[in-house]
Scaffold this active site. Structure first.
Site, PDB file in Angstrom:
ATOM      1  N   ASP A  13      34.075   0.999  -4.949  1.00  0.00           N
ATOM      2  CA  ASP A  13      33.857  -0.055  -5.937  1.00  0.00           C
ATOM      3  C   ASP A  13      32.646  -0.913  -5.568  1.00  0.00           C
ATOM      4  O   ASP A  13      32.404  -1.190  -4.384  1.00  0.00           O
ATOM      5  CB  ASP A  13      35.102  -0.938  -6.023  1.00  0.00           C
ATOM      6  CG  ASP A  13      35.042  -1.911  -7.186  1.00  0.00           C
ATOM      7  OD1 ASP A  13      34.331  -1.620  -8.166  1.00  0.00           O
ATOM      8  OD2 ASP A  13      35.712  -2.954  -7.112  1.00  0.00           O
ATOM      9  N   HIS A  30      24.605   2.877  -8.839  1.00  0.00           N
ATOM     10  CA  HIS A  30      25.413   4.094  -8.686  1.00  0.00           C
ATOM     11  C   HIS A  30      24.672   5.136  -7.843  1.00  0.00           C
ATOM     12  O   HIS A  30      25.291   5.856  -7.048  1.00  0.00           O
ATOM     13  CB  HIS A  30      25.758   4.665 -10.059  1.00  0.00           C
ATOM     14  CG  HIS A  30      26.700   3.820 -10.847  1.00  0.00           C
ATOM     15  ND1 HIS A  30      27.923   3.406 -10.349  1.00  0.00           N
ATOM     16  CD2 HIS A  30      26.601   3.296 -12.103  1.00  0.00           C
ATOM     17  CE1 HIS A  30      28.545   2.672 -11.275  1.00  0.00           C
ATOM     18  NE2 HIS A  30      27.756   2.587 -12.332  1.00  0.00           N
ATOM     19  N   LEU A 124      36.325  20.212   6.314  1.00  0.00           N
ATOM     20  CA  LEU A 124      36.695  19.003   5.582  1.00  0.00           C
ATOM     21  C   LEU A 124      36.881  19.300   4.093  1.00  0.00           C
ATOM     22  O   LEU A 124      36.043  19.954   3.472  1.00  0.00           O
ATOM     23  CB  LEU A 124      35.597  17.941   5.756  1.00  0.00           C
ATOM     24  CG  LEU A 124      35.728  16.672   4.901  1.00  0.00           C
ATOM     25  CD1 LEU A 124      36.912  15.830   5.366  1.00  0.00           C
ATOM     26  CD2 LEU A 124      34.435  15.862   4.939  1.00  0.00           C
TER      27      LEU A 124
END
Length: 235
Positions: A13, A30, A124
């Site tokens: 966020d 962003h 991962l």
């Protein structure tokens, strides 16, 4: 003694606010967030995290301005085109949790390609919550259970938590050990509500592009310490 969590979930966020604070556009914020995200993926690999779930785009985000939404939908295309060869070299597996069918055609194609190319990788797992809503996830799970029960493919008498979880987007993944949210907000915002019922919650004030590798490592190492306070978690 601190231990590294198996599954870390992260609400990224503050990207738009980060851009506006610097006189930039929300879209530029962003973009800065994708660079921070790359650092978090690197740190997860280095620290031995097995699963990293990233809240990339919620169903509520469709309400944002059209230009911003279009930019957000272009990011997975650019990101995977650039990073997919690296993910293959590093044995990273890509998963998507969310309504893929609701994505624009080019975005859907990019994420499906990433999942297909990396499906046999064993390192991962990076699970992107994309076009994701926890409430919708739970509702669609119930709907599918009812359909399968009608087909006699499942007995309602055998329904339990383990069975229910097989109908969620995150089926096959363990619940997150810790959910981290950047940006100062102290709420989960419709994210992994079923899966995080026993998770440690960590809220940090830094906007996501400022959430450094060092802060991330501190958060995941401190999560096993029962003596830690909210203030310490927030840095």
């Amino acid at each position: 003694m601190n231990t590294i969590p198996t599954h870390v979930a992260l609400i990224m966020d503050g990207n738009g606010r980060w851009g506006k604070k610097r006189g930039l556009t929300r879209s530029e914020g962003h973009y800065a967030g994708t660079k921070a995200m790359e650092e978090i993926i690197d740190a997860s690999t280095e620290q031995g995290v097995k699963i990293l779930t990233l809240y990339a785009f919620s169903t509520e985000n469709w309400k944002r301005p059209k230009d911003e939404v279009n930019y957000l939908m272009s990011l997975p295309i650019k990101f995977f085109n650039q990073k997919l060869p690296e993910f293959m070299r590093r044995n990273i597996k890509i998963l998507i949790s969310g309504d893929i069918e609701g994505l624009p055609k080019k975005t859907k194609k990019a994420v499906e390609k990433a999942m297909e190319k990396t499906r046999n990788n064993t390192g991962l797992i990076v699970n992107f919550a994309l076009n994701y809503s926890s409430r919708s996830e739970i509702l669609q799970a119930i709907y599918r259970i009812l359909i399968d029960a009608k087909k006699n493919e499942i007995s309602m008498d055998d329904l339990n938590e383990e069975t229910f979880e097989k109908y969620l987007y995150t089926r096959g993944l363990p619940d997150p050990d810790i959910v981290i949210r950047t940006g100062g907000e102290k709420r989960v915002s419709n994210f992994l509500m079923w899966q995080s019922s026993e998770s440690r919650l960590c809220f940090v004030d830094e906007l996501f592009p400022d959430f450094s590798k060092e802060l991330y490592i501190k958060a995941i190492k401190d999560q096993a310490d029962d003596a830690i306070t909210w203030e310490e978690c927030a840095g």
